[in-house]
Design an enzyme around this catalytic site. Structure first.
Site: not given
Length: 398
Positions: A175, A178, A202, A365
């Site tokens: 799920i 990618g 994409e 991040c």
């Protein structure tokens, strides 16, 4: 916001030295040692009426008039961090961080261009500039900190698939698949039948092409759809994996995710959830607010205990839990290095503001994973009690 309040706030910061130039031209050094960066206030903050709900709009409209930052982003992030303040100085901290995000090291704020509507459909060409050639856009797994990004991403895929204890001809659902390298590797090395699910056109097109080039159409498929629309009456899976997708589910849909996994997974089946987590969820800090506005609209990062507490409701039994926090910090370092090499190209295509924002997102991040308690975990759990697994997890680390 008075000058006295600003001074009290800066005195509380325990970090390397930094310099503040106030609107009345007074210059004060704070922290420990020589200044590593400089904050310049161009106007008296008392001139601005700051309400919590209007803070972002204030910075958007007036950032270049209020504050300027000069120094290395690493030093600035380390000094201010991204943890939520609980004292009366929260507002000034949020203002500074949001200004850093907008200005990103002494660059005047440009007028906001039309926001990119989708994160993942910015284009495969964009992501290929700074991801490795597997196009894996999630935390890598560094057995050695000197590993290349590509090798560490392959190790992450291997590490994840090992945990699932895959057997030939089992059915695997990914799920948020990618660009498809996990499902491809699962089919090639374990002989399983794989289905990938993505909402990105994409990624869907790229994965279809990858499957075709690999000659695995009979064992691997990808669907452009929401996982909630999968028909559990027609589809059942022995193993279900999700890497880096759960952050997009949203707080109101956490239990819906586990409910759907329960319906799609066979009895004794295994599922692995790879997701960013927080030690606790409180009022959002400024970096999270900024990320939601510009990078991940609608995103929600859950508490680890929030996830663990849901599992028993759907007869899920936690079997293995692993933190990959520092692995994600290293991954983001590598991405930022690659991104910096292509900054000019990205600026030419998307504009200077976009280029700066994404650079700040990657570097910010990385710092957050090192300093704020932000984490990333892999949770392996079974539907019902599974007594057929190996007695130890040595098989994962061989």
């Amino acid at each position: 916001m008075s000058k006295a309040e600003c001074e009290l706030y800066f005195k509380k910061i325990d970090s390397k030295g930094f310099r503040v130039k106030y609107w009345d031209e007074e210059v004060v050094d704070y922290g420990k040692g020589e200044p590593n960066f400089t904050i310049t206030f161009k106007k008296d903050l008392a001139d601005f009426s700051i309400k919590e709900g209007d803070l972002t709009e204030l910075i958007e409209d007036n950032a270049e008039e209020i504050i300027d930052i000069d120094g290395k982003i690493d030093d600035i992030c380390a000094a201010f961090g991204f943890n939520q303040e609980t004292d009366t100085f929260k507002t000034i901290k949020r203002q500074i961080l949001l200004s850093i995000a907008e200005l990103l090291i002494n660059v005047r704020k440009e007028r906001q261009k039309k926001e990119v509507q989708s994160h993942y459909d910015l284009g495969n060409d964009f992501f290929s500039l700074w991801l490795d050639d597997t196009m894996t856009y999630s935390c890598a797994y560094f057995k050695d900190p000197n590993m290349s990004l590509r090798d560490a991403q392959i190790e992450k895929i291997n590490h994840t698939l090992k945990k699932l204890d895959l057997k030939k001809d089992e059915r695997l659902l990914d799920i948020g698949s990618g660009w498809g390298h996990l499902i491809l590797k699962a089919a090639q090395e374990y002989g399983v039948k794989c289905m990938g699910i993505t909402l990105s056109e994409e990624q869907f097109r790229a994965t279809k092409d990858l499957i075709k080039r690999s000659g695995l159409e009979d064992r691997v498929e990808v669907r452009l759809m929401n996982y909630l629309d999968l028909d559990e009456n027609k589809l059942q899976f022995d193993k279900i994996v999700s890497v880096g997708m759960f952050e997009h589910v949203g707080k109101e849909n956490l239990e819906k995710y586990f409910e759907k996994i329960n319906k799609l997974l066979v009895d004794k089946g295994l599922s692995l959830l790879h997701t960013i987590t927080l030690p606790e969820v409180s009022e959002e800090d400024s970096f999270s607010i900024w990320l939601k506005k510009y990078i991940f609209p609608g995103g929600y990062i859950p508490e680890l205990r929030e996830l663990v507490s849901i599992l028993p409701k759907y007869d899920f039994h936690l079997m293995h839990l692993e933190s990959l926090r520092m692995n994600y910090a290293l991954t983001l370092d590598k991405w930022y290095e690659n991104y910096s090499l292509h900054a000019k190209e990205i600026e030419e295509k998307f504009g200077r503001q976009f280029m700066r924002r994404w650079g700040f997102y990657l570097k910010g991040c990385a710092n957050a994973f090192r300093t704020s308690g932000l984490d990333v975990h892999q949770l392996l759990f079974s539907k019902g009690l599974n007594n057929d697994m190996p007695l130890t997890f040595e098989y994962i680390y061989k």
